[in-house]
Design an enzyme around this catalytic site. Sequence first.
Site, PDB file in Angstrom:
ATOM      1  N   SER A 113      37.216   0.849  33.511  1.00 38.58           N
ATOM      2  CA  SER A 113      38.650   0.947  33.650  1.00 38.58           C
ATOM      3  C   SER A 113      39.344   0.019  32.929  1.00 38.58           C
ATOM      4  O   SER A 113      40.661   0.292  32.797  1.00 38.58           O
ATOM      5  CB  SER A 113      38.711   0.937  35.168  1.00 38.58           C
ATOM      6  OG  SER A 113      38.662  -0.359  35.615  1.00 38.58           O
ATOM      7  N   SER A 173      33.569  -2.103  34.773  1.00 40.08           N
ATOM      8  CA  SER A 173      34.706  -1.897  34.157  1.00 40.08           C
ATOM      9  C   SER A 173      35.255  -3.073  32.963  1.00 40.08           C
ATOM     10  O   SER A 173      36.227  -3.026  32.664  1.00 40.08           O
ATOM     11  CB  SER A 173      35.690  -1.746  35.217  1.00 40.08           C
ATOM     12  OG  SER A 173      35.820  -0.406  35.645  1.00 40.08           O
ATOM     13  N   LYS A 228      45.291  -7.278  32.685  1.00 41.09           N
ATOM     14  CA  LYS A 228      45.181  -5.916  33.486  1.00 41.09           C
ATOM     15  C   LYS A 228      46.159  -5.633  34.578  1.00 41.09           C
ATOM     16  O   LYS A 228      46.251  -6.472  35.154  1.00 41.09           O
ATOM     17  CB  LYS A 228      43.662  -5.799  34.086  1.00 41.09           C
ATOM     18  CG  LYS A 228      43.127  -4.343  34.371  1.00 41.09           C
ATOM     19  CD  LYS A 228      41.887  -4.293  35.105  1.00 41.09           C
ATOM     20  CE  LYS A 228      41.368  -2.785  35.126  1.00 41.09           C
ATOM     21  NZ  LYS A 228      40.025  -2.770  35.762  1.00 41.09           N
TER      22      LYS A 228
END
Lengths: 493, 140
Positions: free
Chosen positions: A155, A179, A80
Amino acid sequence: MSDLVRLTATEIAGKVTSGEVSAVEVTQAHLDRIGEVDGRVHAFLHVDADGALAAARAVDAKRAAGQPLGPLAGVPLAMKDVVVTEGLPTTAGSKILQGWVPPFDATITRRIKDAGVVILGKTNMDEFAMGSSTENSAYGPSHNPWDLDRIPGGSSGGSSAAVAAFEAPLAIGTDTGGSIRQPAAVTGIVGHKPTYGGVSRYGLIAFSSSLDQAGPFGRTVLDTALLHEVIGGYDPADSTSIPQPVPPVAAAARAGAGSDLAGLRVGVVRDLGGEGYQAGVLAAFDDAVATLRKLGAEIVEVSCPHFQYALPAYYLIAPSECSSNLARFDSVRYGLRVGDDGVNALEDVMSLTREAGFGAEVKRRIMIGSYALSSGYYDAYYGQAQKVRTLISRDFAAAFDQADVLVSPTSPFVAFPIGERIADPMAMYINDLCTLPASLAGTPALSVPCGLSENLPVGLQIMAPALADDRCYRVGAAFEAAVEPLSIPEVAK
Amino acid sequence: MSRGLRGHVGHRTPLGGLARPKSGGQAPVDSEGVSDPTASAAGRISREEVAHLARLARLAVSEDELDLFAGQLDVILGAVARVGEVAAADIPPTSHAVPLTNVLRNDELSPCLPREAVLSGAPAVEDGKFRVPRILTEEA
């Protein structure tokens, strides 16, 4: 699509260690897969083919030299873009960090590299991890491999999409209010939010420091557990790191897959279900509870009356902390600078930079936070939210007196169409309804696929007390072994 | 989420302790004489208040954004004001889920990043330092 990208991380590591395939072959197969599908999925913001192949060659050289390899050596991973990586661009999904190249590695980046895990690149995300769909990314949304017109969650939606689209067998996400878990649920993969303090935050670009927690994604519970063991454990560079060893999550996943759940008490949280939840989600959840019962678990119903306040408490605490954390983006030390014309003063340059560099959701949250922390409003908003946080922890404590683990749907909804909720902040926030309590209490929670609704994946959330992450994995693995695996579709042309 | 919205009291509450808009009314006062800023939810955030918050947060928001954010922040603050429904006067706040206190590192020298690495991401550098725009305005 190469058969190599269909393998689990565990299988890949076994083949690399035995010499059946090289780490370079595995890495190249995944890079090819990214080249084939990522134009449609848009999981990655940056692919580091050279770095990945170099890391893979190092694993192959180590094996050739007869040195021992770790349990995930040679396995590719998608990182990420909120986790800093030395020499690799890191944007947190924001224009304000476009082109920034960090001068150091996060602790988890370092641990991943040291384990011989191959970082393929950096994945898309909602800007600064604020969102549930990746639509708040400054670089455009990622697409759900099950239906490219739908969101992959957020997210950490680039990471979940990468794993679901067979672009990587493993990925790192971060979870502040759900997330990791919600993206895992809506893409049909496994994701775990560790106990707060269980995984170092050093080198994570901070959103809400008392809630942020990095964690693993995989297509199986065991793969996810193995990655958890690589990244977890005490780090003196993070003052909130728990000075204890990682819970034995891989052993728990192996044990769970081979046994029933006799003697285990599973609490169904009455307050996380019912009105407002999609019928198909509730049906899949009921089937999951029936499966747990068939496995021998004792099912009890528990009540957590303050969970209904988790959403308002979270949407005060997280914006308050972000308004403070994001003050570091001041156009001085890194990132964008706008309006430095020799006439504008520093304060004007800061304001112009932040206006140009932040997206709408980030601005909203910074302003909500500034409001909630204002003198005269602090006690009624932030202070009260922190008290609610205490009450939510007490609800958990009472529930864990009656049950060893708690279960709920991971999200009230399956993946929704891109564009459906983006104009309405509250419609986006309610995606977090089921995941927020564990975030606020700092307790671990795993999402594991539990079937389909309208041909879209549904997730089962398994929550455990703090530091008992292994329970999540044990129950998750037993459940995974008892149900038909989801057959993730080929990404549409 | 509508059950979270309290009634519109029809006045604006000032930003306590901050530059108060001149037109702002007084916050409602409860029986103990303590101002209850959450008593009004909808209708609390005007364009002027968004502009004030934006200035505090160093955001040069546009005219269009003032309108957009005024409406959105109003809805969000109305919804999150629900925390006020919980009777929690004697409940201690939780700032952190893990009760670690006084975490100190050992007082030992350890290597740090070289200066060039630290400055490598800066938008402007001069003489091995961060270069910033002037910090004093004409009026100052």
